[in-house]
Design a protein around this motif. Structure first.
Motif, PDB file in Angstrom:
ATOM      1  N   LEU A  49      18.314  83.598 -33.202  1.00 39.64           N
ATOM      2  CA  LEU A  49      17.867  82.204 -33.453  1.00 39.64           C
ATOM      3  C   LEU A  49      16.413  82.305 -33.747  1.00 39.64           C
ATOM      4  N   GLY A  50      15.708  83.067 -34.388  1.00 37.41           N
ATOM      5  CA  GLY A  50      14.346  82.912 -34.773  1.00 37.41           C
ATOM      6  C   GLY A  50      13.435  83.427 -33.575  1.00 37.41           C
ATOM      7  N   CYS A  51      12.424  82.113 -33.199  1.00 39.83           N
ATOM      8  CA  CYS A  51      11.530  82.024 -32.175  1.00 39.83           C
ATOM      9  C   CYS A  51      12.294  82.261 -30.835  1.00 39.83           C
ATOM     10  N   ILE A  52      13.405  81.477 -30.597  1.00 38.09           N
ATOM     11  CA  ILE A  52      14.142  81.397 -29.338  1.00 38.09           C
ATOM     12  C   ILE A  52      14.937  83.129 -29.195  1.00 38.09           C
ATOM     13  N   GLY A  53      15.163  83.748 -30.417  1.00 34.80           N
ATOM     14  CA  GLY A  53      15.478  85.111 -30.406  1.00 34.80           C
ATOM     15  C   GLY A  53      14.203  86.074 -29.896  1.00 34.80           C
ATOM     16  N   LEU A  54      13.212  85.939 -30.134  1.00 38.29           N
ATOM     17  CA  LEU A  54      12.276  86.575 -29.867  1.00 38.29           C
ATOM     18  C   LEU A  54      11.994  86.364 -28.391  1.00 38.29           C
ATOM     19  N   TRP A  55      12.005  85.126 -27.701  1.00 40.72           N
ATOM     20  CA  TRP A  55      11.717  84.870 -26.193  1.00 40.72           C
ATOM     21  C   TRP A  55      12.884  85.627 -25.643  1.00 40.72           C
ATOM     22  N   SER A  56      14.166  85.590 -26.167  1.00 38.90           N
ATOM     23  CA  SER A  56      15.326  85.756 -25.137  1.00 38.90           C
ATOM     24  C   SER A  56      15.277  87.361 -25.172  1.00 38.90           C
ATOM     25  N   MET A  57      14.977  88.368 -26.151  1.00 38.99           N
ATOM     26  CA  MET A  57      15.091  89.486 -26.446  1.00 38.99           C
ATOM     27  C   MET A  57      13.757  90.065 -25.570  1.00 38.99           C
ATOM     28  N   GLY A  62      11.807  92.942 -20.567  1.00 34.61           N
ATOM     29  CA  GLY A  62      11.154  92.732 -19.562  1.00 34.61           C
ATOM     30  C   GLY A  62      11.882  93.253 -18.316  1.00 34.61           C
ATOM     31  N   MET A  63      13.214  92.655 -18.156  1.00 34.55           N
ATOM     32  CA  MET A  63      14.026  92.819 -17.080  1.00 34.55           C
ATOM     33  C   MET A  63      14.563  94.357 -17.253  1.00 34.55           C
ATOM     34  N   THR A  64      14.637  94.817 -18.308  1.00 36.86           N
ATOM     35  CA  THR A  64      14.982  96.556 -18.541  1.00 36.86           C
ATOM     36  C   THR A  64      14.063  97.137 -17.821  1.00 36.86           C
ATOM     37  N   ARG A  65      12.775  96.852 -18.155  1.00 33.01           N
ATOM     38  CA  ARG A  65      11.645  97.606 -17.911  1.00 33.01           C
ATOM     39  C   ARG A  65      11.206  97.416 -16.315  1.00 33.01           C
ATOM     40  N   GLU A  66      11.636  96.245 -15.805  1.00 30.08           N
ATOM     41  CA  GLU A  66      11.268  96.213 -14.284  1.00 30.08           C
ATOM     42  C   GLU A  66      12.346  96.879 -13.596  1.00 30.08           C
ATOM     43  N   SER A  67      13.585  96.895 -14.210  1.00 29.01           N
ATOM     44  CA  SER A  67      14.837  97.564 -13.090  1.00 29.01           C
ATOM     45  C   SER A  67      14.728  99.096 -13.176  1.00 29.01           C
ATOM     46  N   LYS A  68      14.026  99.573 -14.421  1.00 28.40           N
ATOM     47  CA  LYS A  68      13.956 101.155 -14.670  1.00 28.40           C
ATOM     48  C   LYS A  68      12.536 101.563 -14.379  1.00 28.40           C
ATOM     49  N   GLY A  69      11.550 100.601 -13.459  1.00 25.99           N
ATOM     50  CA  GLY A  69      10.252 101.068 -13.107  1.00 25.99           C
ATOM     51  C   GLY A  69       9.534 101.390 -14.182  1.00 25.99           C
ATOM     52  N   ILE A  70       9.381 100.914 -15.293  1.00 33.96           N
ATOM     53  CA  ILE A  70       8.717 101.520 -16.724  1.00 33.96           C
ATOM     54  C   ILE A  70       7.449 100.380 -16.788  1.00 33.96           C
ATOM     55  N   ASP A  77       6.030  93.886 -24.391  1.00 33.54           N
ATOM     56  CA  ASP A  77       7.354  93.516 -24.788  1.00 33.54           C
ATOM     57  C   ASP A  77       7.470  92.656 -26.109  1.00 33.54           C
ATOM     58  N   LEU A  78       6.694  91.379 -26.230  1.00 34.58           N
ATOM     59  CA  LEU A  78       6.731  90.575 -27.266  1.00 34.58           C
ATOM     60  C   LEU A  78       6.525  91.372 -28.706  1.00 34.58           C
ATOM     61  N   LEU A  79       5.538  91.974 -28.607  1.00 36.90           N
ATOM     62  CA  LEU A  79       4.968  92.857 -29.702  1.00 36.90           C
ATOM     63  C   LEU A  79       5.767  93.673 -30.141  1.00 36.90           C
ATOM     64  N   MET A  80       6.897  94.476 -29.129  1.00 37.25           N
ATOM     65  CA  MET A  80       7.551  95.451 -29.837  1.00 37.25           C
ATOM     66  C   MET A  80       8.767  94.602 -30.344  1.00 37.25           C
ATOM     67  N   TRP A  82       8.919  91.877 -31.793  1.00 39.07           N
ATOM     68  CA  TRP A  82       8.495  91.117 -32.981  1.00 39.07           C
ATOM     69  C   TRP A  82       8.425  92.177 -34.065  1.00 39.07           C
ATOM     70  N   PHE A  83       7.865  93.051 -33.992  1.00 34.22           N
ATOM     71  CA  PHE A  83       7.498  94.017 -34.918  1.00 34.22           C
ATOM     72  C   PHE A  83       8.469  95.131 -35.326  1.00 34.22           C
ATOM     73  N   CYS A  84       9.199  95.634 -34.242  1.00 35.97           N
ATOM     74  CA  CYS A  84      10.313  96.842 -34.113  1.00 35.97           C
ATOM     75  C   CYS A  84      11.293  96.356 -33.472  1.00 35.97           C
ATOM     76  N   THR A  85      11.883  95.285 -33.898  1.00 40.86           N
ATOM     77  CA  THR A  85      13.189  94.626 -33.098  1.00 40.86           C
ATOM     78  C   THR A  85      14.108  95.595 -32.980  1.00 40.86           C
ATOM     79  N   LEU A  86      14.721  96.369 -34.085  1.00 38.97           N
ATOM     80  CA  LEU A  86      15.688  97.084 -34.159  1.00 38.97           C
ATOM     81  C   LEU A  86      15.383  98.397 -33.285  1.00 38.97           C
ATOM     82  N   CYS A  87      14.123  99.036 -33.402  1.00 39.70           N
ATOM     83  CA  CYS A  87      14.009 100.054 -32.587  1.00 39.70           C
ATOM     84  C   CYS A  87      13.683  99.866 -31.222  1.00 39.70           C
ATOM     85  N   ALA A  88      13.203  98.705 -30.782  1.00 38.13           N
ATOM     86  CA  ALA A  88      13.048  98.460 -29.289  1.00 38.13           C
ATOM     87  C   ALA A  88      14.517  97.994 -28.735  1.00 38.13           C
TER      88      ALA A  88
END
Length: 110
Positions: A49-57, A62-70, A77-80, A82-88
């Motif tokens: 869902l566009g902007c909502i999708g950006l926010w949710s992903m 961020g949750m993955t980063r926090e749980s893995k200590g990254i 996270d937003l930039l990754m 937004w610009f590299c969605t599939l790779c991220a």
């Protein structure tokens, strides 16, 4: 704080996750959300869902980063996403796939 086990452009390290993510990214987004204790279906649908999708992903990344200590930030996270969605998405999925047994379910079907 640690780093990602796979680089942003390391999506070919796991060709299965790479193919699934590039064909059906909402599936990968949902499965990564599920690994973080969120609803697979809801976040998979939100990711389309566009902007909502950006926010949710971004939130799930961020949750993955926090749980893995990254190391990282919401802005990065937003930039990754937004610009590299599939790779991220593939990077996040691989982070969970590489987790030790019992740390989460496999991304693959059994």
């Amino acid at each position: 704080m640690g780093e990602w086990k796979n680089g942003l452009c390391g999506c070919f390290n796991n060709i299965g996750i790479c193919i699934i993510t590039y064909i059906v990214p909402c599936y990968t987004a949902g499965k990564v959300a599920e690994k973080n204790g969120e609803s697979c279906i809801m976040y998979g649908c939100l990711s389309t869902l566009g902007c909502i999708g950006l926010w949710s992903m971004t939130k799930i990344r961020g949750m993955t980063r926090e749980s893995k200590g990254i190391e990282g930030s919401y802005t990065m996270d937003l930039l990754m996403i937004w610009f590299c969605t599939l790779c991220a998405l593939a990077q996040e999925a691989q982070e969970w796939e590489d987790a030790p047994a019992g740390a989460g379910e496999s991304m693959a079907r059994e």
